[in-house]
Write an enzyme that holds these catalytic residues in place. Sequence first.
Site, PDB file in Angstrom:
ATOM      1  N   TRP A 130       0.864  -1.182   0.000  1.00 10.28           N
ATOM      2  CA  TRP A 130       0.000   0.000   0.000  1.00 10.28           C
ATOM      3  C   TRP A 130       0.902   1.234   0.000  1.00 10.28           C
ATOM      4  O   TRP A 130       1.826   1.332   0.822  1.00 10.28           O
ATOM      5  CB  TRP A 130      -0.850  -0.058   1.273  1.00 10.28           C
ATOM      6  N   ASP A 211      -0.435  -4.810   9.565  1.00 14.40           N
ATOM      7  CA  ASP A 211      -1.508  -3.902   9.180  1.00 14.40           C
ATOM      8  C   ASP A 211      -2.747  -4.770   8.960  1.00 14.40           C
ATOM      9  O   ASP A 211      -2.743  -5.666   8.111  1.00 14.40           O
ATOM     10  CB  ASP A 211      -1.096  -3.175   7.878  1.00 14.40           C
ATOM     11  N   LYS A 246     -13.352  -0.332   6.978  1.00  8.87           N
ATOM     12  CA  LYS A 246     -14.007  -1.188   5.974  1.00  8.87           C
ATOM     13  C   LYS A 246     -15.020  -2.128   6.625  1.00  8.87           C
ATOM     14  O   LYS A 246     -16.144  -2.215   6.170  1.00  8.87           O
ATOM     15  CB  LYS A 246     -12.978  -2.037   5.219  1.00  8.87           C
TER      16      LYS A 246
HETATM   17  C1  LMR Z   1      -7.026   2.117  -0.002  1.00 10.85           C
HETATM   18  O1  LMR Z   1      -6.007   1.432  -0.002  1.00 10.85           O
HETATM   19  O2  LMR Z   1      -7.600   2.491  -1.036  1.00 10.85           O
HETATM   20  C2  LMR Z   1      -7.667   2.477   1.309  1.00 10.85           C
HETATM   21  O3  LMR Z   1      -6.993   1.861   2.348  1.00 10.85           O
HETATM   22  C3  LMR Z   1      -7.812   3.937   1.483  1.00 10.85           C
HETATM   23  C4  LMR Z   1      -6.510   4.614   1.758  1.00 10.85           C
HETATM   24  O4  LMR Z   1      -6.391   5.211   2.843  1.00 10.85           O
HETATM   25  O5  LMR Z   1      -5.622   4.573   0.915  1.00 10.85           O
END
Ligand code: LMR
Length: 399
Positions: A130, A211, A246
Amino acid sequence: MWKGVQAAPADAIFGLTEAFKNDPNTRKVNLGVGVYQDDDGNTPILKCVKEAERLLLDNERTKSYLPISGDPIYAACVQQLLFGADAEVIASKRAVTAHAPGGTGALRVGAQLLYKFRPQAKVWVSSPTWANHVGIFADTGFELRDYAYYDGETHGLDSEAMFRCLEAIPSGDIVILHACCHNPSGVDPQEEQWQRLVDIARKKQWLPFLDFAYQGFGEGVEKDRQAVEMMAAAGVDFIVASSFSKNFGLYNERTGAITIVSPTAAEAGVAMSHLKKTVRGLYSNPPAHGGLTVATILNNQELRNVWMGELDDMSSRIVAMRNALVDGLAARRVAGDFSYIKQQRGMFSFSGLDDGTVSWLRDNKGIYVVGGGRINLAGLTTKNIDYVCDSISEALAGK
Ligand code: LMR
């Protein structure tokens, strides 16, 4: 002050939402930010949340400060979700939990706390991860490194390469792991692979930082916590950042938590003292509403059952859209086999669409996908799935 300063780039995920909002295309589809949508494209407030909020509104007597670590009843609920109500780690008080403003807030608080004690440690993130993991830990001051994770050829876990990297990580470094529903790939380790990973963490003594933002979207609330349970059973130090954005749909209430687990209750107590000091310097104490809402739901059997049903409905709809996308592309005889998307879990899929295709879809069709090809399957509906499949088919036809 800002003269001559270069503007920062738009956020890789939230920047897309802004661009989507400004797009005049009437058929546009947002497959970017990880937000659940129902089949009408709405992000509803869960029924259990509405009811809990009504109870809170009726019974709330004060808006006075919460403790620095938040409401202890909420912390107990978080721990029960993380470990199961009867877990040894709860009974032995080896885990301490503070309410944090969302999963991002929990990661940032954890990063700040760790930086105080281990500024020289490297922070290892999966390749890919991420995007905000990099932002959070780099902004705190840490140097980052990648460990192997996703295999672009097989569209699965590159487990041997991952284990080789994890074996080589020095003691004291910090390793960010996705407890379930890996973001962005949707590819998780199997149970025995988690066990091997936990054994490596114990042997090499690096610090796992999990996470945990998608509990319930993989294989259910209990099965999704297997990595956390294994870590707890191993008796190692580790940290979990929870998010209820979520699974309770509480996106804008910033409801998350940081949980620090230690080998002994005494060490956990010390950890909590420094955690509180860190929080006090960042935002003093957390906002109450989201945590009280979660605690109200989880401590009321009827509301808890409603929540479990609603969570199941959300994750089942995502699975249905996962299947519809793969079947829709196959029916259009799109070049390539996308069946691996059915094996991936959670809200996201690493679609395999390259950045050229991602840009083409946005510019020509108003379909927004995160760079790298991450698709939020919850943005697909029975109404837009044909448009999306037709558009991907058209985009790939020339390739
Ligand atoms: C995402 O990955 O789209 C979500 O977790 C929102 C974010 O905060 O990036």
